[in-house]
Design an enzyme around this catalytic site. Sequence first.
Site, PDB file in Angstrom:
ATOM      1  N   LYS A 147      10.247   1.330 -10.282  1.00  0.00           N
ATOM      2  CA  LYS A 147      11.675   1.474 -10.553  1.00  0.00           C
ATOM      3  C   LYS A 147      12.451   1.672  -9.250  1.00  0.00           C
ATOM      4  CE  LYS A 147      11.120   5.664  -9.297  1.00  0.00           C
ATOM      5  NZ  LYS A 147      11.585   5.942  -7.916  1.00  0.00           N
ATOM      6  N   LEU A 169       6.514  -1.926  -3.645  1.00  0.00           N
ATOM      7  CA  LEU A 169       7.183  -2.120  -2.359  1.00  0.00           C
ATOM      8  C   LEU A 169       8.509  -1.347  -2.316  1.00  0.00           C
ATOM      9  CD1 LEU A 169       6.668  -5.984  -2.060  1.00  0.00           C
ATOM     10  CD2 LEU A 169       5.526  -4.235  -0.667  1.00  0.00           C
ATOM     11  N   TYR A 219       1.156 -10.793   1.224  1.00  0.00           N
ATOM     12  CA  TYR A 219       1.485 -10.800  -0.205  1.00  0.00           C
ATOM     13  C   TYR A 219       1.377 -12.208  -0.804  1.00  0.00           C
ATOM     14  CZ  TYR A 219       3.668  -6.456   1.436  1.00  0.00           C
ATOM     15  OH  TYR A 219       3.918  -5.253   2.028  1.00  0.00           O
ATOM     16  N   SER A 268      -1.724  -6.312   1.803  1.00  0.00           N
ATOM     17  CA  SER A 268      -0.871  -5.642   2.775  1.00  0.00           C
ATOM     18  C   SER A 268      -0.667  -6.591   3.947  1.00  0.00           C
ATOM     19  CB  SER A 268      -1.512  -4.340   3.262  1.00  0.00           C
ATOM     20  OG  SER A 268      -0.747  -3.767   4.316  1.00  0.00           O
ATOM     21  N   CYS A 315       0.832  -1.210   0.000  1.00  0.00           N
ATOM     22  CA  CYS A 315       0.000   0.000   0.000  1.00  0.00           C
ATOM     23  C   CYS A 315       0.861   1.252   0.000  1.00  0.00           C
ATOM     24  CB  CYS A 315      -0.946  -0.015   1.196  1.00  0.00           C
ATOM     25  SG  CYS A 315      -2.132  -1.385   1.144  1.00  0.00           S
ATOM     26  N   ALA A 316       1.741   1.367  -0.963  1.00  0.00           N
ATOM     27  CA  ALA A 316       2.657   2.498  -1.056  1.00  0.00           C
ATOM     28  C   ALA A 316       1.923   3.763  -1.476  1.00  0.00           C
ATOM     29  CB  ALA A 316       3.760   2.193  -2.061  1.00  0.00           C
ATOM     30  N   THR A 351       7.970  14.243 -13.148  1.00  0.00           N
ATOM     31  CA  THR A 351       6.771  13.955 -12.351  1.00  0.00           C
ATOM     32  C   THR A 351       5.599  14.874 -12.684  1.00  0.00           C
ATOM     33  OG1 THR A 351       7.568  15.402 -10.570  1.00  0.00           O
ATOM     34  CG2 THR A 351       8.141  13.054 -10.428  1.00  0.00           C
TER      35      THR A 351
END
Length: 344
Positions: free
Chosen positions: A112, A89, A73, A52, A27-28, A269
């Site tokens: 990345k 992650l 996961y 999560s 859950c980034a 961005t």
Amino acid sequence: MATGTGTGDASASATEQAPVRLGVLGCASIARRRMLPALAARPELELTAVASRDLSKARAFTDEFGGQAVEGYAELLARDDVDAVYVPLPIMLHAEWVERALRAGKHVLCEKPLTRGLADAERLVKLADGLGLTLMESLMFVRHSQHTVVRELLDGGAIGELRSLTAEFAFPPKPAGDMRYDAVSGGALAEIGVYPFATALLYLGADLRVLGATVRRDEALGLDMSGAALLAAPDGTTAHLTWGMEHAYRSAYELWGSTGRIVVEWAYTPPSTHQPVIRVETQDRQERRTLPPDDQFGNVLAHFARAVRTGEDNGLQGEDILRLAALTEKAGAHAVALPGGDGE
């Protein structure tokens, strides 16, 4: 390293096929802020599940974006209704969970960089190839259409012959406790430096030498906080790259040629609503080109879905992953450490 919007070159029949069923491992913040909103607008994919270690975090995501919350996961990877996974992650966890996802028969879109080192990247690329699965790195900025316009200007002779490139991506310090200050984040070179290094590969080609590099380490945190590198192409064209997480914000690159310059601001961005401005400067004129907005996250998703369906390598896969991993590893090996801070 390929560019493109991921929209115009997608097959006309793509949306008529059943969507690729996608699960999310973790859950980034990047998933919640950018990737999942973009996913909601892509008919080629469908969010099936979010995993999560904390089920309440997964439920917060699925309440907002749909799909089923999963605790753990491994439990998500065991699901039959997941064709592919997105892995946002922390960097130091990528290799383990990308490998586990591939061995579970899932296609993988990974934030990345794919891994912290070249050896792990080579192993995972070989594994995906052997299993006939798509493994793509989510280096989203190269999918923004503004870089296609820059390439067209460069190839069209707008600034003569390219002589040098500068690329800079950095932002101010984050609050204490931010994930970037945890060892699992991988440090500034891995987290941020990949953008300028990918820019050099994009315009100067793959055969680049690292002439020198520096990193500034915070010994208390055990992480590199910023850095710079000087690269050279076989024809003598140079690239000066700067990155870090202790600067005023900058996200830009410049191509300097024999007759002029191309300047790209907000290069890495841009929001999906942003209208990019490309500046072309020569001795006797200045031109500002305002381009339509584009969603680089949506474009990555569209390319990923197409690769899953067709098996086509359309960039950010295989050799592109390995070229970037090799170059950043080489820069890290050449880097001279500068005095660091105390982590406060």
